[in-house]
Design an enzyme around this catalytic site. Structure first.
Site, short mmCIF file in Angstrom:
data_model
loop_
_atom_site.label_atom_id
_atom_site.label_comp_id
_atom_site.label_asym_id
_atom_site.label_seq_id
_atom_site.Cartn_x
_atom_site.Cartn_y
_atom_site.Cartn_z
N LYS A 191 -9.72 2.05 -1.73
CA LYS A 191 -9.91 1.41 -0.42
C LYS A 191 -11.29 1.75 0.15
CE LYS A 191 -7.22 0.74 3.86
NZ LYS A 191 -5.94 1.12 4.51
N GLU B 196 0.86 -1.19 0.00
CA GLU B 196 0.00 0.00 0.00
C GLU B 196 0.90 1.25 0.00
OE1 GLU B 196 -2.07 0.11 3.74
OE2 GLU B 196 -3.40 1.74 3.17
N CYS C 18 -5.01 -3.42 2.73
CA CYS C 18 -4.69 -3.46 4.15
C CYS C 18 -5.91 -3.74 5.05
CB CYS C 18 -3.95 -2.18 4.56
SG CYS C 18 -2.94 -2.44 6.04
C1 ACM Z 1 -3.90 0.04 7.19
O1 ACM Z 1 -5.03 -0.15 6.73
N1 ACM Z 1 -2.99 0.68 6.50
C2 ACM Z 1 -3.53 -0.48 8.51
#
Ligand code: ACM
Length: 267
Positions: free
Chosen positions: A109, A38, A143
């Protein structure tokens, strides 16, 4: 097909150096598809939205995606990598899927972690697309999406055989949780995490490494500790098409959706 991931410690804001470091590691292993962490080129702890805006780039034409595109073209490979994406006034924590012919897809995301909520916009529409890259059908998540079992479930129900999972993990629980995500959905997952420490907020963050590849039986095929490295392994994506855990238990067909109505109600 051969899957790879790259784990390293990016330095905040040093975009060009970070890309070079990641691609140099990736150049050391042969694979068909590479997963990078990420926000792998920018770093994680943006001080505010202004600073994020300066480092964000559009999904096509920006410095990170252009270098990735050129690298994929040269290697004849696919890559999935996290970028801060600018789209008009919106700023997303995104993953791009790049192939030898250029950009194949973008995942924004859905579940923002902690102060990401002060910085990024969450995906506004259905983000869970599945892409056929020839050797496999793949989906993306980023993530903290790991803590919502719905994400891998939806990707798997839509036909993904491999979940590509760029990460900047700080909580210790994800590597074990992804074993369950893979087992309960009978899919592969490639989690590419970063390492190192960022200390630009009032709280330092230590990223846990432990990037891994898990198979549809929940077996960890590869896992690193906190070293900087790229590693790869051969997998057969078709293993993810078999949803039977016993001759009489298909984990998708056996779901009792008639009993799960609460799952679709907001809290
Ligand atoms: C995250 O979602 N970067 C912990």
């Amino acid at each position: 097909m051969r899957l790879a991931f790259v784990q390293f410690s990016p330095s905040f804001g040093k975009v060009s150096e970070n890309i070079s470091q990641a691609l140099t590691l990736a150049d050391g292993v042969e694979a068909d598809l590479y997963v990078f962490p990420e926000l792998f080129a920018s770093g994680y702890q943006f001080k505010d939205r202004e600073e994020l805006k300066e480092l964000a780039e559009p999904a096509t034409g920006g410095p990170t995606v252009e270098r990735l595109a050129e690298w994929c073209r040269r290697r004849g490979a696919f890559a999935c990598a996290g970028i801060p994406e600018a789209d008009g006034d919106a700023l997303y924590n995104s993953a791009v899927l790049m192939g030898p012919d250029g950009l194949r897809g973008v995942y924004r995301k859905v579940h923002l972690f902690w102060r990401e909520k002060d910085l990024f916009d969450a995906a506004r529409e259905d983000a869970f697309e599945v892409y056929d890259v020839g050797l496999a059908r793949v989906g993306m998540m980023i993530c903290f999406d790991w803590i919502f079992p719905e994400v891998v479930r939806i990707l798997a129900l839509r036909g993904a055989q491999i979940v590509l999972h760029p990460a900047n993990l700080v909580l210790p629980d994800c590597p074990a949780a992804m074993v369950t995500r893979c087992l309960e959905n009978r899919v592969f997952a490639v989690t590419a995490n970063r390492t190192g420490i960022e200390d630009r907020w009032d709280e330092a963050m230590t990223f846990i490494g432990q990037s891994q590849i898990v198979n549809p039986r929940g077996e960890v095929l590869l896992r690193l500790e906190d070293e900087g490295a790229a590693v790869s392994i051969d997998v057969n994506p078709a293993e993810a098409d078999d949803k039977f855990v016993t001759p009489q238990n298909d984990v998708f067909a056996d779901r009792r959706v008639d009993l799960y109505s609460e799952l679709l109600k907001p809290k």
